[in-house]
Design a protein around this motif. Structure first.
Motif, mmCIF file in Angstrom:
data_model
loop_
_atom_site.group_PDB
_atom_site.id
_atom_site.type_symbol
_atom_site.label_atom_id
_atom_site.label_comp_id
_atom_site.label_asym_id
_atom_site.label_seq_id
_atom_site.Cartn_x
_atom_site.Cartn_y
_atom_site.Cartn_z
ATOM 1 N N ARG A 23 0.838 -1.216 0.000
ATOM 2 C CA ARG A 23 0.000 0.000 0.000
ATOM 3 C C ARG A 23 0.865 1.254 0.000
ATOM 4 O O ARG A 23 0.599 2.199 -0.748
ATOM 5 C CB ARG A 23 -0.937 0.008 1.206
ATOM 6 N N GLU A 24 1.908 1.272 0.825
ATOM 7 C CA GLU A 24 2.783 2.439 0.888
ATOM 8 C C GLU A 24 3.544 2.644 -0.410
ATOM 9 O O GLU A 24 3.676 3.773 -0.902
ATOM 10 C CB GLU A 24 3.745 2.299 2.067
ATOM 11 N N LEU A 29 3.896 5.658 -5.774
ATOM 12 C CA LEU A 29 4.240 5.398 -7.166
ATOM 13 C C LEU A 29 3.933 6.602 -8.048
ATOM 14 O O LEU A 29 2.846 7.174 -7.985
ATOM 15 C CB LEU A 29 3.470 4.169 -7.658
ATOM 16 N N VAL A 30 4.907 6.990 -8.842
ATOM 17 C CA VAL A 30 4.774 8.103 -9.774
ATOM 18 C C VAL A 30 5.440 7.679 -11.084
ATOM 19 O O VAL A 30 6.525 7.110 -11.064
ATOM 20 C CB VAL A 30 5.465 9.374 -9.234
ATOM 21 N N VAL A 31 4.793 7.938 -12.200
ATOM 22 C CA VAL A 31 5.399 7.659 -13.501
ATOM 23 C C VAL A 31 5.459 8.950 -14.306
ATOM 24 O O VAL A 31 4.609 9.832 -14.157
ATOM 25 C CB VAL A 31 4.654 6.557 -14.288
ATOM 26 N N GLU A 32 6.479 9.038 -15.136
ATOM 27 C CA GLU A 32 6.650 10.210 -15.991
ATOM 28 C C GLU A 32 6.649 9.779 -17.437
ATOM 29 O O GLU A 32 7.115 8.682 -17.768
ATOM 30 C CB GLU A 32 7.966 10.923 -15.666
ATOM 31 N N ALA A 33 6.112 10.609 -18.281
ATOM 32 C CA ALA A 33 6.129 10.374 -19.717
ATOM 33 C C ALA A 33 6.656 11.640 -20.387
ATOM 34 O O ALA A 33 6.324 12.749 -19.975
ATOM 35 C CB ALA A 33 4.728 10.048 -20.220
ATOM 36 N N GLU A 85 3.290 -1.149 -13.528
ATOM 37 C CA GLU A 85 4.097 -1.025 -12.310
ATOM 38 C C GLU A 85 3.320 -1.495 -11.079
ATOM 39 O O GLU A 85 3.874 -2.143 -10.194
ATOM 40 C CB GLU A 85 4.561 0.423 -12.118
ATOM 41 N N THR A 86 2.040 -1.171 -11.028
ATOM 42 C CA THR A 86 1.190 -1.607 -9.919
ATOM 43 C C THR A 86 1.113 -3.126 -9.878
ATOM 44 O O THR A 86 1.282 -3.745 -8.816
ATOM 45 C CB THR A 86 -0.216 -0.998 -10.043
ATOM 46 N N PRO A 102 -6.826 -4.338 -13.766
ATOM 47 C CA PRO A 102 -5.522 -3.716 -13.639
ATOM 48 C C PRO A 102 -4.771 -4.090 -12.376
ATOM 49 O O PRO A 102 -3.704 -3.584 -12.135
ATOM 50 C CB PRO A 102 -5.870 -2.223 -13.600
ATOM 51 N N PHE A 103 -5.295 -4.978 -11.543
ATOM 52 C CA PHE A 103 -4.662 -5.263 -10.267
ATOM 53 C C PHE A 103 -3.845 -6.531 -10.257
ATOM 54 O O PHE A 103 -3.246 -6.869 -9.267
ATOM 55 C CB PHE A 103 -5.719 -5.326 -9.152
#
Length: 108
Positions: A23-24, A29-33, A85-86, A102-103
């Motif tokens: 959960r943490e 989580l951050v993604v960049e494009a 990523e998740t 998506p999980f």
């Protein structure tokens, strides 16, 4: 077969600890494009929320339609990456976990 309540309790505590870790990690989580030409960059957070969108001044060369199309495409790519990523983080922590995207499910 004997029931070992202490062992079950230990396993449940370990599972709870792993779940909290996931959960943490997912919350952070951050993604960049970034567009191939470097004109557009965006950042998407764990809940699929857009955190940042930046344009290079040269973006003025694009038509409004082309700019909108590229931003939508980049956002969708970022959300796909976020989903991947998740799923990767979830399956790494819970290898036996199976769920539909998506999980969960197979990583592409």
């Amino acid at each position: 077969m004997d029931f070992d309540g202490e062992m079950l309790e230990r396993e449940l505590r370990e599972l709870e600890t792993r779940a909290q870790q996931v959960r943490e990690e997912l919350a952070a989580l951050v993604v960049e494009a970034k567009s191939k030409d470097g004109l557009i960059q965006l950042t998407v957070g764990s809940q699929g929320r857009l955190h940042a969108l930046t344009f290079d001044p040269r973006v003025k060369r694009l038509s409004v339609e082309e700019l909108a199309e590229r931003v939508v495409g980049m956002m969708n790519d970022a959300l796909d990456l976020l989903q991947h990523e998740t799923a990767a983080k979830t399956s790494a922590m819970f290898p036996d976990f199976t769920a539909d995207p998506p999980f969960g499910g197979p990583l592409q």
